[in-house]
Scaffold this motif. Structure first.
Motif, PDB file in Angstrom:
ATOM      1  N   GLU A  42       0.824  -1.214   0.000  1.00  0.00           N
ATOM      2  CA  GLU A  42       0.000   0.000   0.000  1.00  0.00           C
ATOM      3  C   GLU A  42       0.856   1.262   0.000  1.00  0.00           C
ATOM      4  O   GLU A  42       0.506   2.248  -0.632  1.00  0.00           O
ATOM      5  CB  GLU A  42      -0.932   0.000   1.217  1.00  0.00           C
ATOM      6  CG  GLU A  42      -2.012  -1.057   1.157  1.00  0.00           C
ATOM      7  CD  GLU A  42      -2.776  -1.208   2.456  1.00  0.00           C
ATOM      8  OE1 GLU A  42      -3.877  -1.771   2.410  1.00  0.00           O
ATOM      9  OE2 GLU A  42      -2.272  -0.777   3.514  1.00  0.00           O
ATOM     10  N   ALA A  43       1.984   1.220   0.699  1.00  0.00           N
ATOM     11  CA  ALA A  43       2.873   2.385   0.736  1.00  0.00           C
ATOM     12  C   ALA A  43       3.521   2.650  -0.615  1.00  0.00           C
ATOM     13  O   ALA A  43       3.907   3.782  -0.905  1.00  0.00           O
ATOM     14  CB  ALA A  43       3.946   2.188   1.796  1.00  0.00           C
ATOM     15  N   ASN A  44       3.622   1.629  -1.439  1.00  0.00           N
ATOM     16  CA  ASN A  44       4.207   1.787  -2.768  1.00  0.00           C
ATOM     17  C   ASN A  44       3.210   2.269  -3.810  1.00  0.00           C
ATOM     18  O   ASN A  44       3.584   2.517  -4.950  1.00  0.00           O
ATOM     19  CB  ASN A  44       4.843   0.477  -3.238  1.00  0.00           C
ATOM     20  CG  ASN A  44       6.184   0.233  -2.594  1.00  0.00           C
ATOM     21  OD1 ASN A  44       6.967   1.153  -2.396  1.00  0.00           O
ATOM     22  ND2 ASN A  44       6.464  -1.003  -2.244  1.00  0.00           N
ATOM     23  N   THR A  45       1.933   2.431  -3.445  1.00  0.00           N
ATOM     24  CA  THR A  45       0.928   2.862  -4.420  1.00  0.00           C
ATOM     25  C   THR A  45       0.975   4.373  -4.626  1.00  0.00           C
ATOM     26  O   THR A  45       1.311   5.130  -3.718  1.00  0.00           O
ATOM     27  CB  THR A  45      -0.501   2.477  -3.972  1.00  0.00           C
ATOM     28  OG1 THR A  45      -0.809   3.159  -2.760  1.00  0.00           O
ATOM     29  CG2 THR A  45      -0.649   0.982  -3.821  1.00  0.00           C
ATOM     30  N   GLN A  46       0.602   4.782  -5.813  1.00  0.00           N
ATOM     31  CA  GLN A  46       0.587   6.203  -6.164  1.00  0.00           C
ATOM     32  C   GLN A  46      -0.530   6.937  -5.421  1.00  0.00           C
ATOM     33  O   GLN A  46      -0.381   8.104  -5.076  1.00  0.00           O
ATOM     34  CB  GLN A  46       0.431   6.359  -7.683  1.00  0.00           C
ATOM     35  CG  GLN A  46       0.670   7.754  -8.173  1.00  0.00           C
ATOM     36  CD  GLN A  46       2.089   8.247  -7.910  1.00  0.00           C
ATOM     37  OE1 GLN A  46       3.051   7.477  -7.927  1.00  0.00           O
ATOM     38  NE2 GLN A  46       2.229   9.529  -7.647  1.00  0.00           N
ATOM     39  N   GLU A  47      -1.639   6.250  -5.150  1.00  0.00           N
ATOM     40  CA  GLU A  47      -2.772   6.874  -4.441  1.00  0.00           C
ATOM     41  C   GLU A  47      -2.351   7.393  -3.077  1.00  0.00           C
ATOM     42  O   GLU A  47      -2.698   8.511  -2.697  1.00  0.00           O
ATOM     43  CB  GLU A  47      -3.908   5.869  -4.262  1.00  0.00           C
ATOM     44  CG  GLU A  47      -4.491   5.361  -5.543  1.00  0.00           C
ATOM     45  CD  GLU A  47      -5.159   4.006  -5.359  1.00  0.00           C
ATOM     46  OE1 GLU A  47      -4.912   3.320  -4.364  1.00  0.00           O
ATOM     47  OE2 GLU A  47      -5.948   3.646  -6.246  1.00  0.00           O
ATOM     48  N   TYR A 122      -5.996   2.874   4.909  1.00  0.00           N
ATOM     49  CA  TYR A 122      -6.985   2.668   3.851  1.00  0.00           C
ATOM     50  C   TYR A 122      -8.401   2.524   4.408  1.00  0.00           C
ATOM     51  O   TYR A 122      -9.366   2.709   3.695  1.00  0.00           O
ATOM     52  CB  TYR A 122      -6.612   1.461   2.983  1.00  0.00           C
ATOM     53  CG  TYR A 122      -5.716   1.859   1.837  1.00  0.00           C
ATOM     54  CD1 TYR A 122      -6.228   2.101   0.575  1.00  0.00           C
ATOM     55  CD2 TYR A 122      -4.350   2.029   2.035  1.00  0.00           C
ATOM     56  CE1 TYR A 122      -5.418   2.490  -0.466  1.00  0.00           C
ATOM     57  CE2 TYR A 122      -3.528   2.416   0.994  1.00  0.00           C
ATOM     58  CZ  TYR A 122      -4.063   2.642  -0.251  1.00  0.00           C
ATOM     59  OH  TYR A 122      -3.254   3.044  -1.288  1.00  0.00           O
ATOM     60  N   GLN A 123      -8.526   2.199   5.698  1.00  0.00           N
ATOM     61  CA  GLN A 123      -9.850   2.163   6.300  1.00  0.00           C
ATOM     62  C   GLN A 123     -10.200   3.515   6.927  1.00  0.00           C
ATOM     63  O   GLN A 123     -11.334   3.962   6.837  1.00  0.00           O
ATOM     64  CB  GLN A 123      -9.937   1.044   7.322  1.00  0.00           C
ATOM     65  CG  GLN A 123      -9.892  -0.304   6.655  1.00  0.00           C
ATOM     66  CD  GLN A 123     -10.234  -1.436   7.592  1.00  0.00           C
ATOM     67  OE1 GLN A 123     -10.602  -1.225   8.737  1.00  0.00           O
ATOM     68  NE2 GLN A 123     -10.114  -2.648   7.096  1.00  0.00           N
ATOM     69  N   GLN A 124      -9.227   4.159   7.554  1.00  0.00           N
ATOM     70  CA  GLN A 124      -9.469   5.477   8.145  1.00  0.00           C
ATOM     71  C   GLN A 124      -9.817   6.522   7.094  1.00  0.00           C
ATOM     72  O   GLN A 124     -10.682   7.365   7.292  1.00  0.00           O
ATOM     73  CB  GLN A 124      -8.216   5.970   8.889  1.00  0.00           C
ATOM     74  CG  GLN A 124      -8.059   5.495  10.276  1.00  0.00           C
ATOM     75  CD  GLN A 124      -6.891   6.224  10.926  1.00  0.00           C
ATOM     76  OE1 GLN A 124      -6.760   7.436  10.815  1.00  0.00           O
ATOM     77  NE2 GLN A 124      -6.040   5.484  11.609  1.00  0.00           N
ATOM     78  N   PHE A 125      -9.100   6.487   5.990  1.00  0.00           N
ATOM     79  CA  PHE A 125      -9.248   7.503   4.952  1.00  0.00           C
ATOM     80  C   PHE A 125      -9.761   6.878   3.654  1.00  0.00           C
ATOM     81  O   PHE A 125      -9.312   7.239   2.566  1.00  0.00           O
ATOM     82  CB  PHE A 125      -7.909   8.206   4.726  1.00  0.00           C
ATOM     83  CG  PHE A 125      -7.406   8.903   5.947  1.00  0.00           C
ATOM     84  CD1 PHE A 125      -7.908  10.137   6.317  1.00  0.00           C
ATOM     85  CD2 PHE A 125      -6.448   8.310   6.758  1.00  0.00           C
ATOM     86  CE1 PHE A 125      -7.454  10.776   7.449  1.00  0.00           C
ATOM     87  CE2 PHE A 125      -5.986   8.939   7.896  1.00  0.00           C
ATOM     88  CZ  PHE A 125      -6.495  10.175   8.244  1.00  0.00           C
ATOM     89  N   SER A 126     -10.707   5.973   3.781  1.00  0.00           N
ATOM     90  CA  SER A 126     -11.217   5.272   2.600  1.00  0.00           C
ATOM     91  C   SER A 126     -11.873   6.237   1.615  1.00  0.00           C
ATOM     92  O   SER A 126     -11.729   6.086   0.407  1.00  0.00           O
ATOM     93  CB  SER A 126     -12.189   4.173   3.003  1.00  0.00           C
ATOM     94  OG  SER A 126     -13.291   4.722   3.697  1.00  0.00           O
ATOM     95  N   SER A 127     -12.573   7.239   2.123  1.00  0.00           N
ATOM     96  CA  SER A 127     -13.215   8.187   1.209  1.00  0.00           C
ATOM     97  C   SER A 127     -12.176   8.978   0.415  1.00  0.00           C
ATOM     98  O   SER A 127     -12.399   9.310  -0.742  1.00  0.00           O
ATOM     99  CB  SER A 127     -14.110   9.141   1.985  1.00  0.00           C
ATOM    100  OG  SER A 127     -13.352   9.871   2.923  1.00  0.00           O
ATOM    101  N   LEU A 128     -11.049   9.247   1.017  1.00  0.00           N
ATOM    102  CA  LEU A 128      -9.995  10.008   0.351  1.00  0.00           C
ATOM    103  C   LEU A 128      -9.189   9.124  -0.603  1.00  0.00           C
ATOM    104  O   LEU A 128      -8.951   9.485  -1.752  1.00  0.00           O
ATOM    105  CB  LEU A 128      -9.074  10.625   1.399  1.00  0.00           C
ATOM    106  CG  LEU A 128      -7.951  11.512   0.916  1.00  0.00           C
ATOM    107  CD1 LEU A 128      -8.528  12.768   0.288  1.00  0.00           C
ATOM    108  CD2 LEU A 128      -7.053  11.877   2.074  1.00  0.00           C
ATOM    109  N   LEU A 129      -8.791   7.946  -0.140  1.00  0.00           N
ATOM    110  CA  LEU A 129      -7.913   7.088  -0.927  1.00  0.00           C
ATOM    111  C   LEU A 129      -8.644   6.283  -1.996  1.00  0.00           C
ATOM    112  O   LEU A 129      -8.117   6.060  -3.074  1.00  0.00           O
ATOM    113  CB  LEU A 129      -7.142   6.135  -0.009  1.00  0.00           C
ATOM    114  CG  LEU A 129      -6.134   6.808   0.911  1.00  0.00           C
ATOM    115  CD1 LEU A 129      -5.609   5.832   1.934  1.00  0.00           C
ATOM    116  CD2 LEU A 129      -4.998   7.393   0.112  1.00  0.00           C
ATOM    117  N   LEU A 130      -9.839   5.832  -1.691  1.00  0.00           N
ATOM    118  CA  LEU A 130     -10.547   4.989  -2.642  1.00  0.00           C
ATOM    119  C   LEU A 130     -11.419   5.782  -3.603  1.00  0.00           C
ATOM    120  O   LEU A 130     -11.869   5.262  -4.598  1.00  0.00           O
ATOM    121  CB  LEU A 130     -11.382   3.944  -1.903  1.00  0.00           C
ATOM    122  CG  LEU A 130     -10.563   3.008  -1.000  1.00  0.00           C
ATOM    123  CD1 LEU A 130     -11.481   2.054  -0.275  1.00  0.00           C
ATOM    124  CD2 LEU A 130      -9.516   2.254  -1.792  1.00  0.00           C
TER     125      LEU A 130
END
Length: 148
Positions: A42-47, A122-130
Motif C-alpha cells: 500500500e505504501a508503494n501505491t501512487q494513491e 486505507y480504512q481510516q481515509f477510505s473516502s480520500l484514498l478509494l
C-alpha cells in the motif's frame, strides 16, 4: 548490589527494552501509540503518495506531535518522497533500519498512547484514498456499436 560490568555491558547493548518484538513489528514504536499504518504494498501505491500530505494534515488536527516511520523495504524514491512530505508538514520522519518487520511500510504514531480503533490508513481515509480510483466504464456491446 549489581556488578558494574553487567551494568556497562547492558547499557552498551542499548539498555533494557520493553516489548522488543512489538517494537520491531511496528517499526520501533509501541502499538498503543500508532495512529496510522499501511502495508509495504500500500505504501508503494501512487494513491497513498498523492494523498499523504492530506492524511498527515487530518491526523495532526487530532494528535500532536506526529512521527512517521518509513520501512526500508519501500521503493527507494518513495522513501525519500514520504520523508520530504512529512518534514514539510513539521512531522519528524525517519527511515528505520533493516532489522525491522516486513509487515508494515509506514507507521504514523505519536509519543503517547492513543485511542485509535482502526489504524489502517486505507480504512481510516477510505473516502480520500478509494475515491480516486477510477470506476471502470460500462462497456457497450459489439452489437450496440454495430447497430446503435
Amino acid at each position: 548490589m549489581k556488578d558494574i560490568n553487567d551494568i556497562i555491558m547492558q547499557q552498551a547493548a542499548g539498555g533494557v527494552k520493553l516489548n522488543p518484538d512489538e517494537q520491531r513489528t511496528f517499526l520501533y514504536t509501541f502499538k498503543e501509540r500508532v495512529i496510522g499504518l499501511c502495508s509495504i504494498d500500500e505504501a508503494n501505491t501512487q494513491e497513498l503518495i498523492e494523498h499523504f500530505k492530506e492524511i498527515l494534515r487530518q491526523l495532526s488536527k487530532d494528535f500532536s506531535p506526529i512521527f512517521v516511520k518509513i520501512s526500508p523495504y519501500i521503493d527507494g524514491q518513495k522513501q525519500i518522497l514520504y520523508l520530504k512530505m512529512a518534514q514539510e508538514l513539521g512531522c519528524e520522519a525517519t527511515i528505520v533500519s533493516e532489522d525491522c518487520s516486513k509487515q508494515y511500510g509506514l507507521v504514523i504514531h505519536t509519543d503517547h498512547p492513543s485511542q485509535v480503533d482502526e489504524p489502517d490508513l486505507y480504512q481510516q481515509f477510505s473516502s480520500l484514498l478509494l475515491a480516486t480510483s477510477s470506476t471502470p466504464k460500462k462497456k457497450t456491446s459489439f452489437w450496440k456499436k454495430l447497430f446503435g
